[in-house]
Design an enzyme around this catalytic site. Sequence first.
Site, mmCIF file in Angstrom:
data_model
loop_
_atom_site.group_PDB
_atom_site.id
_atom_site.type_symbol
_atom_site.label_atom_id
_atom_site.label_comp_id
_atom_site.label_asym_id
_atom_site.label_seq_id
_atom_site.Cartn_x
_atom_site.Cartn_y
_atom_site.Cartn_z
ATOM 1 N N GLN A 13 3.329 9.748 0.844
ATOM 2 C CA GLN A 13 4.544 8.974 0.966
ATOM 3 C C GLN A 13 5.215 9.174 -0.144
ATOM 4 O O GLN A 13 6.566 8.850 0.010
ATOM 5 C CB GLN A 13 4.369 7.420 1.162
ATOM 6 C CG GLN A 13 3.461 7.412 2.660
ATOM 7 C CD GLN A 13 3.304 5.652 2.687
ATOM 8 O OE1 GLN A 13 2.386 5.057 2.091
ATOM 9 N NE2 GLN A 13 4.350 4.886 3.234
ATOM 10 N N CYS B 119 5.939 -0.119 7.539
ATOM 11 C CA CYS B 119 5.649 0.902 6.755
ATOM 12 C C CYS B 119 6.807 1.275 5.894
ATOM 13 O O CYS B 119 7.899 1.409 6.274
ATOM 14 C CB CYS B 119 5.046 2.059 7.502
ATOM 15 S SG CYS B 119 4.627 3.739 6.705
ATOM 16 N N LEU B 120 6.564 1.509 4.394
ATOM 17 C CA LEU B 120 7.732 2.058 3.594
ATOM 18 C C LEU B 120 8.291 3.148 4.079
ATOM 19 O O LEU B 120 9.676 3.469 3.725
ATOM 20 C CB LEU B 120 7.083 2.149 2.107
ATOM 21 C CG LEU B 120 6.352 0.982 1.666
ATOM 22 C CD1 LEU B 120 5.818 1.324 0.300
ATOM 23 C CD2 LEU B 120 7.752 0.033 1.362
ATOM 24 N N HIS C 75 -4.235 1.613 7.499
ATOM 25 C CA HIS C 75 -2.870 2.028 7.632
ATOM 26 C C HIS C 75 -2.814 3.181 6.638
ATOM 27 O O HIS C 75 -2.259 4.452 6.954
ATOM 28 C CB HIS C 75 -2.118 1.203 7.509
ATOM 29 C CG HIS C 75 -0.593 1.347 7.256
ATOM 30 N ND1 HIS C 75 0.332 0.800 8.224
ATOM 31 C CD2 HIS C 75 0.112 1.985 6.331
ATOM 32 C CE1 HIS C 75 1.373 1.309 7.959
ATOM 33 N NE2 HIS C 75 1.321 1.942 6.973
ATOM 34 N N GLU C 76 -3.179 3.067 5.409
ATOM 35 C CA GLU C 76 -3.285 3.767 4.390
ATOM 36 C C GLU C 76 -4.262 5.327 4.823
ATOM 37 O O GLU C 76 -3.593 6.507 4.314
ATOM 38 C CB GLU C 76 -3.281 3.562 3.020
ATOM 39 C CG GLU C 76 -2.462 2.418 2.572
ATOM 40 C CD GLU C 76 -0.944 2.731 2.712
ATOM 41 O OE1 GLU C 76 -0.477 3.875 2.553
ATOM 42 O OE2 GLU C 76 -0.324 1.415 3.016
ATOM 43 N N HIS D 23 -2.478 7.720 6.901
ATOM 44 C CA HIS D 23 -1.455 8.527 6.298
ATOM 45 C C HIS D 23 -1.989 9.717 5.863
ATOM 46 O O HIS D 23 -1.515 10.973 5.858
ATOM 47 C CB HIS D 23 -0.662 7.899 5.018
ATOM 48 C CG HIS D 23 0.415 6.946 5.307
ATOM 49 N ND1 HIS D 23 1.706 7.250 6.280
ATOM 50 C CD2 HIS D 23 0.537 5.517 5.332
ATOM 51 C CE1 HIS D 23 2.438 6.378 6.212
ATOM 52 N NE2 HIS D 23 1.857 5.085 5.844
ATOM 53 N N GLY E 92 0.799 -1.085 0.041
ATOM 54 C CA GLY E 92 0.229 0.038 -0.125
ATOM 55 C C GLY E 92 0.852 1.172 0.013
ATOM 56 O O GLY E 92 1.897 1.187 0.491
HETATM 57 ZN ZN ZN Z 1 2.530 3.349 5.707
#
Ligand code: ZN
Length: 178
Positions: free
Chosen positions: A51, A93-94, A135-136, A139, A46
């Site tokens: 991000q 998380c990236l 989660h997204e 963000h 995701g």
């Molecule tokens: Zn994340």
Amino acid sequence: MALMEIVEYPDKRLKQRSEPVEAVTDETRQLARDMAETMYHVGGIGLAAIQVGVPLRMLVCDVAPPEEPRCLLTLINPEILKSEGEVCSEEGCLSVPGSFEEVKRAARVTVRYLDLAGNAQSIEADGLLSICLQHEIDHLNGVLFIDRLSSLKRKLAVRRTQRHQQERDQQATLKQEA
Ligand code: ZN
């Protein structure tokens, strides 16, 4: 198509609330393609627009196992209409590389959003997709998964990420010098 650079903790942009997409245009679709390409390139499931440094309420996700065909979802202006139950599962998380922690979330969510044609859609999700969407969407509101941990666990997670980033950057420097 272009790969985009991933914004990482402690970049302040990750704390900002993203703005709604006012109209779904070719530009929106191009951004969605670039986000998807970037997500697949780094092996994520995701990615929210912030991000990659774009403060718009938009996300891509694909929770299909690697051996199965791709199943890309793009959600514009997503909104959680309903959430039910509770689950605890490990997240990463990236933007917070090197840290993985158990996070408590709703087990099932119903999310309303616009698709890439600008049409209203809704999706009922459970399992990994439900967690990924929550989660997204966090963000888009400037919330990271580590913000949902106890302060002690959060400190440990931050330290692990800082160590990961340091080691990675040192290796990159060594490679450059070699
Ligand atoms: Zn994340």
